[in-house]
Design a protein around this motif. Structure first.
Motif, PDB file in Angstrom:
ATOM      1  N   LEU A  58      35.818  -5.642 -47.490  1.00  0.00           N
ATOM      2  CA  LEU A  58      36.629  -5.942 -48.670  1.00  0.00           C
ATOM      3  C   LEU A  58      37.777  -4.962 -48.711  1.00  0.00           C
ATOM      4  O   LEU A  58      37.581  -3.774 -48.487  1.00  0.00           O
ATOM      5  N   ILE A  59      38.955  -5.459 -49.031  1.00  0.00           N
ATOM      6  CA  ILE A  59      40.130  -4.604 -49.142  1.00  0.00           C
ATOM      7  C   ILE A  59      40.760  -4.893 -50.494  1.00  0.00           C
ATOM      8  O   ILE A  59      40.999  -6.055 -50.834  1.00  0.00           O
ATOM      9  N   SER A  82      35.384   3.743 -47.296  1.00  0.00           N
ATOM     10  CA  SER A  82      35.145   2.342 -47.618  1.00  0.00           C
ATOM     11  C   SER A  82      36.381   1.515 -47.317  1.00  0.00           C
ATOM     12  O   SER A  82      37.447   2.043 -47.019  1.00  0.00           O
ATOM     13  N   ALA A  83      36.255   0.214 -47.463  1.00  0.00           N
ATOM     14  CA  ALA A  83      37.387  -0.675 -47.211  1.00  0.00           C
ATOM     15  C   ALA A  83      38.518  -0.417 -48.192  1.00  0.00           C
ATOM     16  O   ALA A  83      39.655  -0.733 -47.937  1.00  0.00           O
ATOM     17  N   SER A  84      38.206   0.135 -49.347  1.00  0.00           N
ATOM     18  CA  SER A  84      39.238   0.527 -50.303  1.00  0.00           C
ATOM     19  C   SER A  84      39.486   2.015 -50.080  1.00  0.00           C
ATOM     20  O   SER A  84      39.100   2.866 -50.851  1.00  0.00           O
ATOM     21  N   TRP A  85      40.130   2.330 -48.971  1.00  0.00           N
ATOM     22  CA  TRP A  85      40.162   3.704 -48.485  1.00  0.00           C
ATOM     23  C   TRP A  85      41.126   4.609 -49.205  1.00  0.00           C
ATOM     24  O   TRP A  85      41.215   5.781 -48.895  1.00  0.00           O
ATOM     25  N   ARG A 102      47.469  -2.161 -48.150  1.00  0.00           N
ATOM     26  CA  ARG A 102      46.350  -3.098 -48.059  1.00  0.00           C
ATOM     27  C   ARG A 102      46.556  -4.072 -46.905  1.00  0.00           C
ATOM     28  O   ARG A 102      45.610  -4.424 -46.209  1.00  0.00           O
ATOM     29  N   GLU A 103      47.800  -4.511 -46.717  1.00  0.00           N
ATOM     30  CA  GLU A 103      48.081  -5.411 -45.594  1.00  0.00           C
ATOM     31  C   GLU A 103      47.781  -4.718 -44.267  1.00  0.00           C
ATOM     32  O   GLU A 103      47.253  -5.342 -43.338  1.00  0.00           O
ATOM     33  N   ASN A 111      41.578  -7.118 -36.787  1.00  0.00           N
ATOM     34  CA  ASN A 111      41.544  -6.726 -35.377  1.00  0.00           C
ATOM     35  C   ASN A 111      40.282  -5.958 -35.013  1.00  0.00           C
ATOM     36  O   ASN A 111      40.103  -5.590 -33.859  1.00  0.00           O
ATOM     37  N   GLY A 112      39.412  -5.728 -35.995  1.00  0.00           N
ATOM     38  CA  GLY A 112      38.167  -5.011 -35.759  1.00  0.00           C
ATOM     39  C   GLY A 112      37.025  -5.967 -35.490  1.00  0.00           C
ATOM     40  O   GLY A 112      37.215  -7.086 -35.003  1.00  0.00           O
ATOM     41  N   THR A 113      35.832  -5.543 -35.854  1.00  0.00           N
ATOM     42  CA  THR A 113      34.642  -6.329 -35.541  1.00  0.00           C
ATOM     43  C   THR A 113      34.127  -7.152 -36.711  1.00  0.00           C
ATOM     44  O   THR A 113      33.188  -7.918 -36.540  1.00  0.00           O
ATOM     45  N   ALA A 114      34.719  -7.031 -37.882  1.00  0.00           N
ATOM     46  CA  ALA A 114      34.252  -7.783 -39.041  1.00  0.00           C
ATOM     47  C   ALA A 114      34.457  -9.280 -38.839  1.00  0.00           C
ATOM     48  O   ALA A 114      35.481  -9.713 -38.310  1.00  0.00           O
ATOM     49  N   ARG A 115      33.462 -10.053 -39.236  1.00  0.00           N
ATOM     50  CA  ARG A 115      33.570 -11.509 -39.140  1.00  0.00           C
ATOM     51  C   ARG A 115      33.959 -12.134 -40.468  1.00  0.00           C
ATOM     52  O   ARG A 115      34.315 -13.299 -40.512  1.00  0.00           O
ATOM     53  N   LEU A 116      33.871 -11.371 -41.565  1.00  0.00           N
ATOM     54  CA  LEU A 116      34.300 -11.831 -42.883  1.00  0.00           C
ATOM     55  C   LEU A 116      35.185 -10.744 -43.477  1.00  0.00           C
ATOM     56  O   LEU A 116      34.752  -9.603 -43.619  1.00  0.00           O
ATOM     57  N   VAL A 117      36.415 -11.090 -43.789  1.00  0.00           N
ATOM     58  CA  VAL A 117      37.356 -10.135 -44.371  1.00  0.00           C
ATOM     59  C   VAL A 117      37.919 -10.752 -45.645  1.00  0.00           C
ATOM     60  O   VAL A 117      38.454 -11.856 -45.624  1.00  0.00           O
ATOM     61  N   VAL A 118      37.752 -10.044 -46.761  1.00  0.00           N
ATOM     62  CA  VAL A 118      38.288 -10.489 -48.048  1.00  0.00           C
ATOM     63  C   VAL A 118      39.255  -9.420 -48.520  1.00  0.00           C
ATOM     64  O   VAL A 118      38.907  -8.241 -48.576  1.00  0.00           O
ATOM     65  N   ALA A 119      40.487  -9.840 -48.846  1.00  0.00           N
ATOM     66  CA  ALA A 119      41.493  -8.881 -49.281  1.00  0.00           C
ATOM     67  C   ALA A 119      42.070  -9.299 -50.628  1.00  0.00           C
ATOM     68  O   ALA A 119      42.386 -10.460 -50.840  1.00  0.00           O
ATOM     69  N   GLN A 120      42.192  -8.330 -51.506  1.00  0.00           N
ATOM     70  CA  GLN A 120      42.846  -8.515 -52.786  1.00  0.00           C
ATOM     71  C   GLN A 120      44.223  -7.879 -52.663  1.00  0.00           C
ATOM     72  O   GLN A 120      44.342  -6.679 -52.520  1.00  0.00           O
ATOM     73  N   LEU A 121      45.252  -8.707 -52.679  1.00  0.00           N
ATOM     74  CA  LEU A 121      46.626  -8.219 -52.624  1.00  0.00           C
ATOM     75  C   LEU A 121      47.210  -8.445 -54.018  1.00  0.00           C
ATOM     76  O   LEU A 121      47.363  -9.572 -54.454  1.00  0.00           O
TER      77      LEU A 121
END
Length: 160
Positions: A58-59, A82-85, A102-103, A111-121
């Motif tokens: 999560l970002i 964490s993803a919210s670094w 965030r982008e 580009n990493g190994t995650a198969r599910l990526v959720v981003a809040q922009l």
């Protein structure tokens, strides 16, 4: 492919984030205001992914990520980041710059190994709060929409 998202009543950030992530409306999940609850105790997209051993990230702002923090994979891989670094504030004059960060995190995750990526922009949300809603491309809200649409088209092209 066509995507459609409908805001739920109340049209506030937290109830809608939880609705998107849990698949249930605010009257079902019970979060009706923008008061940050403790981490969500109900089933969510990230929780199910974790149960299925699908690496997910999560970002977003800490408000968003904190709802599901224990269910996501840290970007650094050791649990310290964490993803919210960073503390990205959604509202305020720095929202667009924070969303650029965030982008960058989104591209790192894709580009990493995650198969599910959720981003809040959140720059669109911030522009609406700060300047009002105007779909004119010359207005801050319209510019934020155009910028995020361009960024998301680039992300979608990577996932094809």
């Amino acid at each position: 492919m066509s995507w459609a998202v409908q805001a739920e009543v109340p049209s506030l950030s937290l109830p809608n984030w939880v609705a998107i992530m849990s698949g249930v409306t605010p009257e079902v999940h019970g979060l009706l205001g923008n008061r940050a609850p403790p981490e969500a105790l109900f089933s969510s997209l990230t929780g199910v992914a974790r149960e299925l051993e699908i690496e997910n990230v999560l970002i977003g702002t800490s408000w968003f990520v904190d709802l599901f923090r224990s269910q996501v994979t840290p970007l650094s891989g050791d649990g310290s980041c964490s993803a919210s670094w960073e503390e990205f504030e959604a509202l305020g004059p720095d929202a667009a710059n924070n969303d650029l960060k965030r982008e960058q995190a989104l591209m790192m995750a894709i580009n990493g190994t995650a198969r599910l990526v959720v981003a809040q922009l959140s720059a669109i949300n911030s522009a609406g709060h700060l300047h009002g809603v105007s779909y004119s491309e010359s207005a801050p809200y319209g510019r934020a929409i155009e910028h995020k649409a361009r960024a998301l088209r680039g992300v979608m092209a990577l996932s094809d």
